[in-house]
Design an enzyme around this catalytic site. Structure first.
Site, mmCIF file in Angstrom:
data_model
loop_
_atom_site.group_PDB
_atom_site.id
_atom_site.type_symbol
_atom_site.label_atom_id
_atom_site.label_comp_id
_atom_site.label_asym_id
_atom_site.label_seq_id
_atom_site.Cartn_x
_atom_site.Cartn_y
_atom_site.Cartn_z
ATOM 1 N N THR A 317 0.830 -1.159 -0.011
ATOM 2 C CA THR A 317 -0.047 0.018 -0.079
ATOM 3 C C THR A 317 0.975 1.325 -0.179
ATOM 4 O O THR A 317 2.227 1.142 -0.154
ATOM 5 C CB THR A 317 -0.998 -0.150 1.390
ATOM 6 O OG1 THR A 317 -2.063 0.905 1.082
ATOM 7 C CG2 THR A 317 -0.254 -0.192 2.518
ATOM 8 N N LYS A 321 3.372 1.420 -3.967
ATOM 9 C CA LYS A 321 2.928 0.382 -4.982
ATOM 10 C C LYS A 321 3.871 0.506 -6.172
ATOM 11 O O LYS A 321 4.079 -0.392 -6.799
ATOM 12 C CB LYS A 321 1.549 0.723 -5.294
ATOM 13 C CG LYS A 321 0.450 0.403 -4.202
ATOM 14 C CD LYS A 321 -0.942 0.695 -4.778
ATOM 15 C CE LYS A 321 -1.835 0.430 -3.472
ATOM 16 N NZ LYS A 321 -3.217 0.458 -3.612
ATOM 17 N N ASN A 346 0.062 -4.032 -6.242
ATOM 18 C CA ASN A 346 -0.616 -3.917 -4.909
ATOM 19 C C ASN A 346 -0.401 -5.422 -4.138
ATOM 20 O O ASN A 346 -0.657 -5.521 -3.082
ATOM 21 C CB ASN A 346 -1.954 -3.317 -4.733
ATOM 22 C CG ASN A 346 -2.912 -4.511 -5.037
ATOM 23 O OD1 ASN A 346 -2.609 -5.194 -5.994
ATOM 24 N ND2 ASN A 346 -3.954 -4.440 -4.480
ATOM 25 N N GLY A 402 -9.427 13.143 -7.984
ATOM 26 C CA GLY A 402 -8.079 12.701 -7.327
ATOM 27 C C GLY A 402 -7.239 12.179 -8.613
ATOM 28 O O GLY A 402 -7.581 11.690 -9.418
ATOM 29 N N GLY A 405 -2.716 7.114 -5.506
ATOM 30 C CA GLY A 405 -2.678 5.914 -5.740
ATOM 31 C C GLY A 405 -4.047 5.015 -6.178
ATOM 32 O O GLY A 405 -4.133 4.333 -7.080
ATOM 33 N N ASN A 424 -8.118 16.714 -10.515
ATOM 34 C CA ASN A 424 -7.349 16.602 -9.087
ATOM 35 C C ASN A 424 -6.985 18.174 -8.795
ATOM 36 O O ASN A 424 -6.834 19.030 -9.798
ATOM 37 C CB ASN A 424 -6.131 15.915 -9.670
ATOM 38 C CG ASN A 424 -5.393 15.732 -8.329
ATOM 39 O OD1 ASN A 424 -5.918 15.326 -7.471
ATOM 40 N ND2 ASN A 424 -4.127 15.957 -8.391
ATOM 41 N N ARG A 429 -0.533 17.024 -11.428
ATOM 42 C CA ARG A 429 -0.511 15.802 -11.051
ATOM 43 C C ARG A 429 -1.597 15.078 -12.026
ATOM 44 O O ARG A 429 -1.328 13.703 -12.419
ATOM 45 C CB ARG A 429 -0.577 15.640 -9.657
ATOM 46 C CG ARG A 429 -0.160 14.109 -9.267
ATOM 47 C CD ARG A 429 -0.495 14.122 -7.801
ATOM 48 N NE ARG A 429 -0.237 12.643 -7.049
ATOM 49 C CZ ARG A 429 -0.645 12.622 -6.089
ATOM 50 N NH1 ARG A 429 -1.413 13.070 -5.109
ATOM 51 N NH2 ARG A 429 -0.091 11.376 -5.530
HETATM 52 P P1 NAP Z 1 -3.089 9.471 -2.282
HETATM 53 O O1 NAP Z 1 -2.310 8.769 -3.226
HETATM 54 O O2 NAP Z 1 -2.410 10.265 -1.080
HETATM 55 O O3 NAP Z 1 -3.824 10.315 -3.092
HETATM 56 C C1 NAP Z 1 -4.829 11.560 -2.566
HETATM 57 C C2 NAP Z 1 -5.603 12.293 -3.584
HETATM 58 O O4 NAP Z 1 -6.588 12.990 -2.648
HETATM 59 C C3 NAP Z 1 -4.725 13.215 -4.129
HETATM 60 O O5 NAP Z 1 -5.447 12.995 -5.705
HETATM 61 C C4 NAP Z 1 -4.935 14.530 -3.536
HETATM 62 O O6 NAP Z 1 -4.827 15.579 -4.496
HETATM 63 C C5 NAP Z 1 -6.307 14.323 -3.290
HETATM 64 N N1 NAP Z 1 -6.930 15.314 -1.986
HETATM 65 C C6 NAP Z 1 -6.139 15.096 -0.683
HETATM 66 N N2 NAP Z 1 -6.669 16.082 0.020
HETATM 67 C C7 NAP Z 1 -7.494 17.010 -0.760
HETATM 68 C C8 NAP Z 1 -8.377 17.970 -0.548
HETATM 69 N N3 NAP Z 1 -8.324 18.565 0.682
HETATM 70 N N4 NAP Z 1 -8.960 18.441 -1.444
HETATM 71 C C9 NAP Z 1 -8.896 18.057 -2.706
HETATM 72 N N5 NAP Z 1 -8.481 16.799 -2.915
HETATM 73 C C10 NAP Z 1 -7.317 16.475 -2.157
HETATM 74 O O7 NAP Z 1 -4.106 8.530 -1.706
HETATM 75 P P2 NAP Z 1 -4.806 7.072 -2.294
HETATM 76 O O8 NAP Z 1 -3.914 6.160 -1.889
HETATM 77 O O9 NAP Z 1 -5.206 7.501 -3.546
HETATM 78 O O10 NAP Z 1 -6.162 7.040 -1.245
HETATM 79 C C11 NAP Z 1 -7.181 8.022 -1.433
HETATM 80 C C12 NAP Z 1 -8.496 7.554 -0.731
HETATM 81 O O11 NAP Z 1 -8.855 6.254 -1.221
HETATM 82 C C13 NAP Z 1 -8.046 7.301 0.760
HETATM 83 O O12 NAP Z 1 -8.842 8.205 1.474
HETATM 84 C C14 NAP Z 1 -8.780 6.036 1.029
HETATM 85 O O13 NAP Z 1 -9.646 6.107 2.054
HETATM 86 C C15 NAP Z 1 -9.271 5.442 -0.192
HETATM 87 N N6 NAP Z 1 -8.851 4.286 -0.488
HETATM 88 C C16 NAP Z 1 -9.638 3.152 -0.689
HETATM 89 C C17 NAP Z 1 -9.398 1.999 -1.036
HETATM 90 C C18 NAP Z 1 -10.336 0.942 -1.273
HETATM 91 O O14 NAP Z 1 -10.287 -0.388 -1.665
HETATM 92 N N7 NAP Z 1 -11.637 1.271 -1.177
HETATM 93 C C19 NAP Z 1 -7.913 1.483 -1.038
HETATM 94 C C20 NAP Z 1 -7.054 2.408 -0.610
HETATM 95 C C21 NAP Z 1 -7.512 3.690 -0.375
HETATM 96 P P3 NAP Z 1 -3.229 16.428 -4.742
HETATM 97 O O15 NAP Z 1 -2.576 15.628 -5.736
HETATM 98 O O16 NAP Z 1 -3.713 17.713 -4.940
HETATM 99 O O17 NAP Z 1 -2.568 16.109 -3.233
#
Ligand code: NAP
Length: 544
Positions: A317, A321, A346, A402, A405, A424, A429
Site C-alpha cells: 500500500t 505500490k 499492490n 483525485g 494511488g 485533481n 499531477r
Molecule cells: P493519495 O495517493 O495520497 O492521493 C490522495 C488524493 O486526494 C490526491 O489526488 C490529492 O490531491 C487528493 N486530496 C487530498 N486532500 C484533498 C483535498 N483537501 N481537496 C482535494 N483533493 C484532495 O491517496 P490514495 O492512496 O489514492 O487514497 C485516496 C483515498 O482512497 C483514501 O482516502 C482511502 O480512503 C481510499 N482508498 C480506498 C481503497 C479501497 O479499496 N476502497 C484502498 C485504498 C485507499 P493532490 O494530488 O492535489 O494532493
C-alpha cells in the site's frame, strides 16, 4: 520438536488490584505475568501478591530508568528490593545484563535468590518453585531504546554466553526490516538456549507475534494498551484473537501489508479472519516500511534472501505500490501485464518453484511475482453494486476525482472501456496521470460541470475523521448517475448519502476494498476467498 513459547502479560499499575489484574490476564490467555515493580510503585502490594498461594509463575522486574524503566531511586535499594521480593519465589527474576556485569557484590546478592547456573536443556518451563529448588530462574536482559544496531549478532552472542537461564534482548525497530533481523538472531540462538528477543515500537509487532514460530521462550502482551511497559506491545486480545497466537507454529506461513503508515490498515482483520475460517495455517501482519525505494528494497531483499521467514504473500500500500513494481522489474520477476499497465503493484506473491528452476530459486528474488488487484476490484464493485457492464460502457463518461494511488487503479481499469476525465486539486499531477494512462484531465474547479454516467471519488475527502467533507457539491449530482466513493472509512460517506438523496446509485468503497482483498486471497492461497467472513470481519472495525 518445537518448544512451547509462553504468552506473558505485564502488570504496571496497582489499580485495579494486582489480584484482579492477574485474574483478568490469566483469563485472557497469559501463562506468565511480569510484575513491573518499578511502575507499580507499591512494593507491599507486590509482596502481598507473592505471599499468596498461586499457580501462575511471575517475572519480577524492578527496571531502572537507564533501561527504560521507572525506578529513579537509589541503586542499592533497588537491588535489596529485588532480593527481598525474590525470596518470595516469584519464579523468574529479570535483571539487566549491565547491572549484573557491574560488580561481584551485585551478582552475589542476585545469586542469593536466583539459580544462575546454565539451564538444563530439558527444563524449558517457567520455574514453578519446588521445595528442592528454592530459587528463581534468572533473565539477564539488554534493552536498546534508540536503535537495532548493526552488530546485532555480537550482542546476542555476548548475552548468550552469560550464566542466565534466559537471555532477553529488546531493540527499538526503525521499520519492519529491523524486526526481521531480530527474528534472524532469535532463530539462531533458540536452538541453543532459552531466549526472548523482540523488537519494540509499532514496527516490531511481527517479532512479538512470530516469537512462537521461531522458538522464543515467551512473548509479551498487555491487558489494555494503556498498560504497556514497552512501545508496541499488543493486547492479549489482539494476540490471541486477531493474530491467533495459539495456532502459530513452525509451519505458519507469513503474510502482511507493507506501507507507511500501516497501523490503521484493516487488512489484518480481513485476512486473518479469512485464514481462520478456511483452516489456513497463516498469519497476516502490518509491516511498516519507511517511504522511499531504498527502504522498500532493503525490506524486499531481506524477505527474498531469507526464505526461512516463510513469507508467502504481501499486500503493498501507500507509498510503495510503484516501488514494488520497480523492485520486481529490477529483479527480473514476473509482473502481470495488467499491473504493468496500471503502473503499480499492490500484491506480491511467492510462487512455487517449477521443476525446471534450479535449487536456488526458492530462496532467490525470482520466486516473487507481482499483480494489481485494485484495478479489477473497481470493475467488480461497479458490476455487483450498480449493474455496470464494462463491455457495454464504450462512450460512457467517467469523472474521477483525485490522482493518487487509488485514482491510478480506477483510471487504469476504466480508461480502456470508457471516456475518463481526471479532476485533481493539483492539476499537473492529474494531467501527468491522464497522459500516462491515456485519458483527459480537467481543472478541479470544473469537477461539477457536465453530467457524467459515473463519478468516482479517489480523494481522501470524507474519510474519518473528516467525515463532514465531501468532494462534490450535492447539487451537481444527477438522478441515475453511479457514484462510487473509494473512501471506506466510514462505509457510508456524506457523498454517498447525498448521492442517494439525488437519486443516484451509491457504491461504497467497502465493495472495492473487499474485492481487492478477495482477489489477493485467491492469488496467495489458490482457493476461493471466504467472502462473507471477510465482510463480517471488516464492518465492525470501520464503523466508528
Ligand atoms: P493519495 O495517493 O495520497 O492521493 C490522495 C488524493 O486526494 C490526491 O489526488 C490529492 O490531491 C487528493 N486530496 C487530498 N486532500 C484533498 C483535498 N483537501 N481537496 C482535494 N483533493 C484532495 O491517496 P490514495 O492512496 O489514492 O487514497 C485516496 C483515498 O482512497 C483514501 O482516502 C482511502 O480512503 C481510499 N482508498 C480506498 C481503497 C479501497 O479499496 N476502497 C484502498 C485504498 C485507499 P493532490 O494530488 O492535489 O494532493
Amino acid at each position: 520438536m518445537s518448544k512451547h513459547t509462553y504468552l506473558a502479560s505485564v502488570i504496571t499499575t496497582s489499580r485495579p488490584s494486582l489480584e484482579s489484574q492477574l485474574d483478568a490476564a490469566v483469563r485472557a490467555g497469559a501463562e506468565i505475568v511480569e510484575l513491573r515493580v518499578d511502575a507499580i510503585s507499591d512494593a507491599s502490594a507486590v509482596e502481598n501478591l507473592l505471599a499468596q498461594p498461586r499457580r501462575t509463575p511471575f517475572i519480577l522486574t524492578v527496571r531502572p530508568s537507564s533501561e527504560g524503566g521507572q525506578w529513579d531511586g537509589d541503586e542499592a535499594e533497588r537491588i535489596s528490593l529485588i532480593e527481598k521480593l525474590g525470596l518470595l519465589l516469584p519464579g523468574i527474576v529479570d535483571v539487566e545484563h549491565a547491572t549484573w556485569s557491574r560488580s561481584a557484590n551485585i551478582r552475589q546478592k542476585i545469586g542469593l535468590v536466583c539459580d544462575s547456573s546454565p539451564p538444563d536443556p530439558q527444563d524449558i518451563g517457567p520455574a514453578v518453585p519446588q521445595p528442592d529448588r528454592p530459587k528463581n530462574k534468572l533473565i539477564l536482559s539488554h534493552h536498546d531504546f534508540k536503535e537495532t544496531p548493526a552488530d546485532l549478532r555480537r550482542i546476542f552472542e555476548g548475552l548468550s554466553a552469560s550464566p542466565a537461564h534466559i537471555a532477553k534482548l529488546a531493540f527499538v525497530a526503525r521499520d519492519a526490516t529491523d524486526a526481521l533481523r531480530v527474528l534472524h538472531e532469535l532463530r539462531r540462538l533458540a536452538d541453543r538456549r532459552d531466549v526472548i528477543a523482540l523488537s519494540m515500537g509499532e514496527a516490531g509487532l511481527i517479532s512479538r507475534v512470530l516469537a512462537g514460530k521461531f522458538g522464543a521462550y515467551l512473548s509479551f502482551a498487555v491487558l489494555s494498551s494503556d498498560q504497556s511497559s514497552a512501545p508496541g506491545q499488543p493486547t492479549l486480545d489482539e494476540m490471541t484473537g486477531l493474530f491467533r497466537w495459539d495456532s502459530i507454529n513452525t509451519q505458519t506461513r507469513v503474510f502482511g501489508v507493507v506501507g507507511w503508515p500501516v497501523a490503521h490498515s484493516r487488512g489484518p482483520h480481513v485476512h486473518n479472519a479469512a485464514m481462520a475460517a478456511d483452516g489456513v495455517n497463516g498469519v497476516y501482519l502490518p509491516l511498516p516500511v519507511a517511504p522511499g525505494y531504498e527502504a522498500f528494497a532493503r525490506f524486499m531483499d531481506y524477505v527474498a534472501l531469507n526464505p526461512w521467514l516463510d513469507f508467502d504473500g504481501l499486500s503493498i500500500t501507500l507509498p510503495h505500490k510503484q516501488n514494488a513494481l520497480q523492485w520486481l522489474t529490477e529483479h527480473d520477476c514476473h509482473v502481470e501485464e495488467s499491473a504493468r499497465k496500471t503502473g503499480a503493484v499492490n500484491t506480491v506473491i511467492r510462487r512455487e518453484p517449477s521443476p525446471n528452476d534450479d535449487a536456488l530459486v526458492a530462496g532467490s528474488y525470482r520466486s516473487w511475482q507481482g499483480d494489481n488487484t485494485d484495478a479489477p476490484a473497481v470493475v467488480d464493485a461497479l458490476e455487483t453494486a450498480a449493474g455496470f457492464r464494462a463491455a457495454e460502457s464504450r462512450g460512457r463518461s467517467v469523472h474521477v476525482l483525485g490522482a493518487g494511488g487509488v485514482a491510478r487503479a480506477v483510471v487504469a481499469a476504466l480508461a480502456q472501456c470508457a471516456e475518463v476525465t481526471i479532476f485533481n486539486r493539483t492539476f499537473d499531477r492529474g494531467a501527468a496521470l491522464a497522459r500516462e494512462l491515456g485519458c483527459r484531465a480537467g481543472r478541479w474547479a470544473d469537477r461539477a460541470a457536465g453530467n457524467p454516467h459515473i463519478f468516482i471519488n479517489c480523494t481522501s475527502l470524507g474519510m474519518w475523521p473528516d467525515i463532514d467533507s465531501t468532494p462534490m457539491p450535492a447539487d451537481a449530482l444527477r438522478t441515475g448517475q453511479i457514484v462510487l466513493d473509494t473512501v471506506y472509512n466510514p462505509p457510508d460517506t456524506r457523498l454517498l448519502r447525498e448521492a442517494r438523496q439525488h437519486g443516484c446509485v451509491a457504491v461504497s468503497g467497502i465493495e472495492m476494498f473487499l474485492s481487492q482483498a478477495a482477489r489477493q486471497y485467491r492469488l496467495w492461497h489458490r482457493r476461493e476467498a471466504p467472502a462473507a467472513t471477510m465482510r463480517d470481519a471488516l464492518c465492525p472495525v470501520i464503523s466508528r
